[in-house]
Scaffold this active site. Structure first.
Site, PDB file in Angstrom:
ATOM      1  N   ASN A 157      -4.463  -7.027   6.699  1.00 51.40           N
ATOM      2  CA  ASN A 157      -3.168  -7.542   7.165  1.00 51.40           C
ATOM      3  C   ASN A 157      -3.247  -8.049   8.617  1.00 51.40           C
ATOM      4  O   ASN A 157      -2.223  -8.301   9.234  1.00 51.40           O
ATOM      5  CB  ASN A 157      -2.089  -6.457   7.048  1.00 51.40           C
ATOM      6  CG  ASN A 157      -2.407  -5.241   7.908  1.00 51.40           C
ATOM      7  OD1 ASN A 157      -3.392  -5.226   8.642  1.00 51.40           O
ATOM      8  ND2 ASN A 157      -1.581  -4.218   7.827  1.00 51.40           N
ATOM      9  N   HIS A 211      -4.405  -6.366  11.237  1.00 49.81           N
ATOM     10  CA  HIS A 211      -4.257  -5.365  12.307  1.00 49.81           C
ATOM     11  C   HIS A 211      -5.552  -5.214  13.113  1.00 49.81           C
ATOM     12  O   HIS A 211      -6.638  -5.473  12.612  1.00 49.81           O
ATOM     13  CB  HIS A 211      -3.758  -4.013  11.773  1.00 49.81           C
ATOM     14  CG  HIS A 211      -4.747  -3.194  11.006  1.00 49.81           C
ATOM     15  ND1 HIS A 211      -4.368  -2.199  10.128  1.00 49.81           N
ATOM     16  CD2 HIS A 211      -6.112  -3.184  10.974  1.00 49.81           C
ATOM     17  CE1 HIS A 211      -5.430  -1.631   9.614  1.00 49.81           C
ATOM     18  NE2 HIS A 211      -6.499  -2.208  10.105  1.00 49.81           N
ATOM     19  N   GLU A 252      -0.259  -2.509  13.721  1.00 53.76           N
ATOM     20  CA  GLU A 252       0.120  -3.174  12.475  1.00 53.76           C
ATOM     21  C   GLU A 252       0.997  -4.394  12.766  1.00 53.76           C
ATOM     22  O   GLU A 252       1.562  -4.509  13.866  1.00 53.76           O
ATOM     23  CB  GLU A 252       0.893  -2.173  11.594  1.00 53.76           C
ATOM     24  CG  GLU A 252       0.120  -0.894  11.266  1.00 53.76           C
ATOM     25  CD  GLU A 252      -0.986  -1.087  10.222  1.00 53.76           C
ATOM     26  OE1 GLU A 252      -1.526  -2.207  10.103  1.00 53.76           O
ATOM     27  OE2 GLU A 252      -1.323  -0.096   9.541  1.00 53.76           O
TER      28      GLU A 252
HETATM   29  P1  PGA Z   1     -12.791  -1.559   7.433  1.00 56.52           P
HETATM   30  O1  PGA Z   1     -11.463  -1.466   8.304  1.00 56.52           O
HETATM   31  O2  PGA Z   1     -13.905  -1.718   8.412  1.00 56.52           O
HETATM   32  O3  PGA Z   1     -12.883  -0.262   6.702  1.00 56.52           O
HETATM   33  O4  PGA Z   1     -12.647  -2.742   6.535  1.00 56.52           O
HETATM   34  C1  PGA Z   1     -11.297  -2.350   9.365  1.00 56.52           C
HETATM   35  C2  PGA Z   1      -9.926  -2.158   9.973  1.00 56.52           C
HETATM   36  O5  PGA Z   1      -8.985  -1.791   9.247  1.00 56.52           O
HETATM   37  O6  PGA Z   1      -9.775  -2.403  11.185  1.00 56.52           O
END
Ligand code: PGA
Length: 269
Positions: A156, A158, A163
């Site tokens: 998304n 973030h 968020e």
């Molecule tokens: P991920 O998460 O490395 O597990 O894909 C990245 C994030 O949410 O910043």
């Protein structure tokens, strides 16, 4: 190190984007970049201050740093670390806490003094959380700021657990370290670790957008097709708090993106 030696290097929204044929190459380049930053800052001011990330993305970076350490090419004797985020509430002894992740995947393998590894504390009583988060920002300032912030990106958009929001850009850019409710997409993605949605914490503590943007160097990694839309929006769409990573363009000259071909497909070929 010049990451463009092993990658296509281009520019989007004023930021350098290095596209690697696969994520292992990108992670090796990221580890070399971090090791160089530690060496240079240790020489320059006697220490280096790293902002670190968790999740699946940086794991090969940490494996490579451990390898460099074993080869005698990377020392963290004069390093302090500050992690981006932690679930809330969670005990540091919980194997799913980011404190446990960092110990398991990095800290225990390096010559890093235990009292220089900092994470937001998921056991802080609710009434003290604001103070705890303010103090975390002050500790970083007292260290002279972050030399390098390592980031991943959520589906998304973030960064850390900042968020998407509807805040105007200036207010979003000033967001400090704080407790936040996790976005449904983030909670859904965490089911792979927690086993079921009911087990995923509803909240987290996160380094704010402001201290992230203040880092002297920002290295953001994104791999695979699942991150394509978020990265494309961050780099080719408008700067908006709805895609928090798009706010990185306000520190554009200090940001390097390392992505793979799969993430770049169709918009950054
Ligand atoms: P991920 O998460 O490395 O597990 O894909 C990245 C994030 O949410 O910043």
């Amino acid at each position: 190190m010049n990451p463009s030696q092993s990658a296509r290097s281009t520019e989007r929204a004023g930021q350098r984007v290095c596209v690697f044929s696969d994520h292992h190459q990108a992670c090796a380049a990221a580890a070399d970049w971090i090791a160089l930053s530690v060496r240079e800052n240790t020489e320059r001011r006697g220490r280096a201050v790293l902002g670190l990330a968790t999740g699946a993305t940086p794991l090969p970076v940490y494996s490579r740093l451990i390898e460099l350490h074993r080869l005698g090419r990377f020392s963290t004797e004069h390093v302090s670390t500050y992690n981006l985020d932690e679930y809330y509430p969670i005990s540091p002894l919980d194997p799913l806490s980011y404190r446990a992740y960092m110990h398991l995947n990095l800290f225990q393998h390096l010559d890093l003094p235990a009292n220089r590894t900092h994470l937001l504390d998921g056991t802080t009583p609710e009434e003290f959380v604001d103070d705890h988060c303010k103090q975390y920002d002050r500790w970083i300032e007292a260290e002279g700021g972050l030399d390098l912030q390592l980031l991943g990106i959520g589906r998304n958009g973030h960064i850390g657990f900042n968020e998407p929001t509807d805040l105007g850009e200036p207010r979003a850019m000033a967001l400090p370290t704080r407790r936040i409710p996790l976005h449904p997409t983030t909670r859904q993605d965490a089911v792979r670790e927690f086993g079921s949605i009911d087990q995923v914490p509803t909240h987290a503590l996160t380094l704010g957008i402001q201290p992230i943007l203040a880092a002297r160097s920002i290295l953001i990694l994104a791999f695979g097709s699942s991150k394509r839309e978020a990265v494309q929006a961050a780099l080719t769409g408008p700067a908006t708090s709805r895609v928090p990573a798009s706010l990185l363009r306000h520190s554009a000259e200090r940001v390097v993106w390392m992505i793979d071909d799969s993430c770049a497909e169709g918009w950054c070929d």
